[in-house]
Write an enzyme that holds these catalytic residues in place. Structure first.
Site, PDB file in Angstrom:
ATOM      1  N   GLU A   1       0.876  -1.195   0.000  1.00 16.43           N
ATOM      2  CA  GLU A   1       0.000   0.000   0.000  1.00 16.43           C
ATOM      3  C   GLU A   1       0.903   1.232   0.000  1.00 16.43           C
ATOM      4  O   GLU A   1       1.705   1.406   0.919  1.00 16.43           O
ATOM      5  CB  GLU A   1      -0.867   0.026   1.279  1.00 16.43           C
ATOM      6  CG  GLU A   1      -1.845  -1.127   1.404  1.00 16.43           C
ATOM      7  CD  GLU A   1      -2.495  -1.207   2.789  1.00 16.43           C
ATOM      8  OE1 GLU A   1      -1.991  -0.574   3.738  1.00 16.43           O
ATOM      9  OE2 GLU A   1      -3.501  -1.923   2.913  1.00 16.43           O
TER      10      GLU A   1
ATOM     11  N   HIS B 142       1.001   3.382   3.383  1.00 13.80           N
ATOM     12  CA  HIS B 142       1.290   2.804   4.706  1.00 13.80           C
ATOM     13  C   HIS B 142       2.796   2.761   4.973  1.00 13.80           C
ATOM     14  O   HIS B 142       3.569   2.249   4.159  1.00 13.80           O
ATOM     15  CB  HIS B 142       0.702   1.395   4.789  1.00 13.80           C
ATOM     16  CG  HIS B 142       0.982   0.705   6.099  1.00 13.80           C
ATOM     17  ND1 HIS B 142       0.052   0.603   7.112  1.00 13.80           N
ATOM     18  CD2 HIS B 142       2.111   0.110   6.568  1.00 13.80           C
ATOM     19  CE1 HIS B 142       0.590  -0.042   8.135  1.00 13.80           C
ATOM     20  NE2 HIS B 142       1.845  -0.354   7.830  1.00 13.80           N
TER      21      HIS B 142
HETATM   22  C1  LIG Z   1      -6.332  -0.584   6.343  1.00 11.24           C
HETATM   23  C2  LIG Z   1      -5.090   0.105   5.815  1.00 11.24           C
HETATM   24  N1  LIG Z   1      -5.228   1.511   5.946  1.00 11.24           N
HETATM   25  C3  LIG Z   1      -3.859  -0.381   6.547  1.00 11.24           C
HETATM   26  O1  LIG Z   1      -3.352   0.291   7.402  1.00 11.24           O
HETATM   27  N2  LIG Z   1      -3.428  -1.595   6.206  1.00 11.24           N
HETATM   28  C4  LIG Z   1      -2.347  -2.214   6.917  1.00 11.24           C
HETATM   29  C5  LIG Z   1      -1.925  -3.489   6.235  1.00 11.24           C
HETATM   30  C6  LIG Z   1      -2.741  -2.492   8.358  1.00 11.24           C
HETATM   31  O2  LIG Z   1      -3.902  -2.786   8.641  1.00 11.24           O
HETATM   32  O3  LIG Z   1      -1.828  -2.458   9.221  1.00 11.24           O
HETATM   33 ZN   LIG Z   2      -1.671   1.587   7.462  1.00 15.76          ZN
END
Ligand SMILES: C[C@@H](N)C(=O)N[C@H](C)C(=O)O
Ligand SMILES: [Zn+2]
Length: 248
Positions: free
Chosen positions: A227, A230
């Site tokens: 992502e 992130h």
């Molecule tokens: C849900 C998304 N914004 C995110 O933070 N994904 C990572 C993998 C997590 O949930 O830690």
């Molecule tokens: Zn995240």
């Protein structure tokens, strides 16, 4: 990847006073689903709750004074379509992220850019609810008995905006800033959201993702390949006891 824990604690502090700047939102959002993002000010930031402080959490505005705070999970404008945080939730991060975020923000500032925070510390119960909606650890970390990543306040979801833009915004305005084109929106759980995706991601967006990654890396904060938004601070992957801290 993430962790486990207790439900979010009841509010323990007064709402955080911060400068709320009128914002022009993306055409797909409405006032009902979207709280106005706030832009941090140099004014004194109220201390987080005693429990948050005991857990080593700090309000990001005391670290990055020009941060734009746009906590999507405090609105219905997120992939669950449910408000998961109280409207006055704060962006709390573990103190181990402080130096790195300050450094990254400094680098970006010199390029006329600011960090926009979409998510920071995330209570365990919220991680559980998210995983119920999207049970795919590539996109949402599977909750466990331990706190890691967002649940430990050691990961952030961020994007970039251009400060004091001259002229019109090609992308949505946020707190008087133009959000940079990053190729997808937040929590766009498609292959285009992969940090190094090429197909379906424009050249400008690829460049902007690289600028964000490089700035964060300067601060010792690593991007997650899955992502583009992130980022993990030092020790984000370590299993720790669940935090019992409110998000405000
Ligand atoms: C849900 C998304 N914004 C995110 O933070 N994904 C990572 C993998 C997590 O949930 O830690
Ligand atoms: Zn995240």
């Amino acid at each position: 990847a993430c962790s486990s824990g207790h439900p979010p604690s009841p509010p323990s502090t007064a709402p955080v006073p911060s400068t709320t700047v009128p914002t022009t939102t993306a055409p797909t959002t409405t006032a009902a689903t979207r709280a106005a993002p706030t832009r941090a000010t140099a004014a004194r930031v109220p201390r987080p709750s005693a429990r948050a402080r005991a857990a080593g959490l700090r309000d990001v505005r005391s670290i990055v004074p020009d941060a734009v705070i746009d906590l999507r999970y405090a609105t219905r404008h997120n992939f669950t379509h449910v408000r998961l945080y109280p409207p006055d939730a704060r962006c709390l991060v573990h103190r181990s992220l402080a130096a790195g975020l300050a450094r990254a923000a400094h680098r970006l500032r010199r390029a006329g850019l600011v960090l926009v925070f979409w998510d920071c510390y995330r209570p365990h119960a919220v991680q559980v609810r998210m995983f119920e909606v999207v049970a795919d650890p590539e996109w949402v970390a599977r909750p466990t008995r331990y706190a890691r990543s967002h649940e430990a306040g050691r990961s952030v979801d961020v994007t970039l905006a251009r400060a004091r833009p001259g002229g019109r915004c090609a992308t949505p305005l946020i707190s008087g800033h133009c959000r940079l084109d990053m190729g997808t929106g937040f929590d766009d759980f498609t292959p285009r959201a992969h940090a190094y995706a090429h197909r379906g991601v424009g050249a400008a967006a690829e460049r902007h993702r690289a600028i964000l990654r490089k700035a964060m890396r300067t601060g010792g904060i690593s991007g997650y390949r899955g992502e583009w938004w992130h980022f993990d601070g030092p020790g984000a992957a370590v299993n720790r006891p669940l935090l019992d801290a409110p998000v405000r």
